[in-house]
Motif scaffolding. Structure first.
Motif, PDB file in Angstrom:
ATOM      1  N   GLN A   1      46.021  28.468  17.129  1.00 29.40           N
ATOM      2  CA  GLN A   1      46.788  28.652  18.359  1.00 29.40           C
ATOM      3  C   GLN A   1      45.848  29.295  19.363  1.00 29.40           C
ATOM      4  O   GLN A   1      45.159  30.256  19.037  1.00 29.40           O
ATOM      5  CB  GLN A   1      48.020  29.525  18.131  1.00 29.40           C
TER       6      GLN A   1
ATOM      7  N   TRP B   1      44.953  30.839  23.303  1.00 24.24           N
ATOM      8  CA  TRP B   1      45.222  31.342  24.642  1.00 24.24           C
ATOM      9  C   TRP B   1      43.913  31.443  25.431  1.00 24.24           C
ATOM     10  O   TRP B   1      43.787  30.907  26.518  1.00 24.24           O
ATOM     11  CB  TRP B   1      45.927  32.712  24.567  1.00 24.24           C
TER      12      TRP B   1
ATOM     13  N   SER C   1      45.070  36.777  13.396  1.00 24.19           N
ATOM     14  CA  SER C   1      46.046  36.502  14.458  1.00 24.19           C
ATOM     15  C   SER C   1      46.066  37.607  15.507  1.00 24.19           C
ATOM     16  O   SER C   1      46.470  38.741  15.227  1.00 24.19           O
ATOM     17  CB  SER C   1      47.451  36.369  13.854  1.00 24.19           C
TER      18      SER C   1
ATOM     19  N   ILE D   1      48.163  38.558  18.488  1.00 29.22           N
ATOM     20  CA  ILE D   1      49.489  38.181  18.982  1.00 29.22           C
ATOM     21  C   ILE D   1      49.904  39.069  20.149  1.00 29.22           C
ATOM     22  O   ILE D   1      49.422  40.195  20.301  1.00 29.22           O
ATOM     23  CB  ILE D   1      50.556  38.231  17.870  1.00 29.22           C
ATOM     24  N   THR D   2      50.807  38.536  20.965  1.00 31.39           N
ATOM     25  CA  THR D   2      51.333  39.263  22.112  1.00 31.39           C
ATOM     26  C   THR D   2      52.857  39.279  22.023  1.00 31.39           C
ATOM     27  O   THR D   2      53.476  38.250  21.727  1.00 31.39           O
ATOM     28  CB  THR D   2      50.893  38.586  23.422  1.00 31.39           C
TER      29      THR D   2
ATOM     30  N   TYR E   1      46.398  41.640  24.271  1.00 33.49           N
ATOM     31  CA  TYR E   1      47.169  41.411  23.055  1.00 33.49           C
ATOM     32  C   TYR E   1      47.987  42.664  22.709  1.00 33.49           C
ATOM     33  O   TYR E   1      47.668  43.770  23.148  1.00 33.49           O
ATOM     34  CB  TYR E   1      46.247  41.113  21.873  1.00 33.49           C
TER      35      TYR E   1
ATOM     36  N   CYS F   1      59.495  34.962  14.080  1.00 36.84           N
ATOM     37  CA  CYS F   1      58.369  35.014  15.018  1.00 36.84           C
ATOM     38  C   CYS F   1      58.841  34.866  16.459  1.00 36.84           C
ATOM     39  O   CYS F   1      58.414  35.620  17.356  1.00 36.84           O
ATOM     40  CB  CYS F   1      57.357  33.919  14.694  1.00 36.84           C
TER      41      CYS F   1
ATOM     42  N   ILE G   1      57.530  37.395  19.429  1.00 37.47           N
ATOM     43  CA  ILE G   1      56.181  36.971  19.808  1.00 37.47           C
ATOM     44  C   ILE G   1      56.226  36.016  20.991  1.00 37.47           C
ATOM     45  O   ILE G   1      57.055  35.098  21.043  1.00 37.47           O
ATOM     46  CB  ILE G   1      55.471  36.297  18.618  1.00 37.47           C
TER      47      ILE G   1
ATOM     48  N   ASN H   1      48.800  33.846  22.397  1.00 38.97           N
ATOM     49  CA  ASN H   1      48.284  34.152  21.069  1.00 38.97           C
ATOM     50  C   ASN H   1      46.954  33.449  20.838  1.00 38.97           C
ATOM     51  O   ASN H   1      46.734  32.345  21.353  1.00 38.97           O
ATOM     52  CB  ASN H   1      49.263  33.692  19.977  1.00 38.97           C
TER      53      ASN H   1
ATOM     54  N   ILE I   1      45.178  32.528  17.327  1.00 39.13           N
ATOM     55  CA  ILE I   1      45.313  32.569  15.873  1.00 39.13           C
ATOM     56  C   ILE I   1      44.310  31.593  15.278  1.00 39.13           C
ATOM     57  O   ILE I   1      44.320  30.402  15.614  1.00 39.13           O
ATOM     58  CB  ILE I   1      46.750  32.228  15.444  1.00 39.13           C
TER      59      ILE I   1
END
Length: 242
Positions: free
Chosen positions: A56, A58, A129, A131-132, A179, A219, A223, A228, A230
């Protein structure tokens, strides 16, 4: 002691494999010499290439590696040599101070029992990962869901044999992506390409659907999937150094 997570970007014309090999060769020793300890590298190498569909993204370009380590203090005045080592080993790096929670320690496949001398690679693979949290809920609400509900789902619905949550306390470098957390989970290699292995439901379609649905619902509850990064990685542990 404080824990630091750093994402590393490769030079534009260097392959991931060459970049990873260069990091393995000298970065752990350089960080230890600069005052870090319990160094761990997460690399995007040929072993995890079959899991590219799991990425994934961003950031563009996306980070090619992650390094994790501990320091007596992550304050800027004490990071000079550490930051210099990271800068010398990457085109660009971003670092964060984190609060670690070791949900599932790796007791099933400890690194020292599964690697050739000098290689330090952990069995299986690691999902790294960044994540945000969702912007429409508060940080407190996101953490509450993550800790009180999602943790149980992640344990029960997956084949992970290591699971570490790192809540980001603050960025340590200017321009670091915003993040909310960094999560590391280790799985068997087969989980790179076989979702049934990932969700601990080989030969059981009903369990697979139930586990997948539970994970996705949990998720999406906290999230922001638009922010993100990942990546599948090989995990290399250098905790013995220093």
């Amino acid at each position: 002691m404080e824990k630091v997570i750093a994402a590393l970007w490769a030079p534009p014309h260097q392959s991931r494999e060459d970049f990873g090999a260069a990091l393995l060769g000298t970065l752990p020793q350089a960080l230890v010499a600069a005052g870090a300890s319990r160094v761990r590298l997460n690399l995007r190498d040929a072993t995890v290439a079959p899991g590219e569909a799991l990425v994934q993204q961003w950031q563009a370009p996306q980070q090619a590696a992650v390094v994790q380590f501990w320091m007596p203090s992550a304050n800027a005045r004490f990071r000079t040599e550490v930051d210099a080592a990271l800068a010398a080993h990457s085109a660009w790096f971003a670092a964060w101070l984190v609060c670690e929670s070791e949900i599932i320690p790796n007791t099933a496949h400890p690194c020292s029992a599964n690697v050739s001398p000098g290689k330090h690679r952990t069995w299986g693979w690691s999902q790294a990962s960044f994540i945000t949290f969702r912007p429409d809920i508060t940080r407190e609400e996101a953490v509450a869901h993550w800790h009180s509900h999602h943790t149980r789902v992640a344990i029960e619905a997956q084949s992970n044999f290591e699971y570490v949550q790192n809540l980001i306390v603050r960025p340590l470098t200017e321009g670091a992506p915003a993040y909310s957390a960094f999560v590391e989970e280790c799985f068997p290699l087969e989980a790179l390409e076989q979702p049934e292995v990932f969700f601990d439901a080989v030969g059981n379609p009903e369990k697979f659907k139930a586990n997948l649905d539970a994970m996705m619902a949990s998720c999406h509850a906290f999230i922001d999937f638009t922010r993100n990064d990942i990546i599948p990685t090989s995990q290399f542990d250098f905790a013995h150094l220093g």
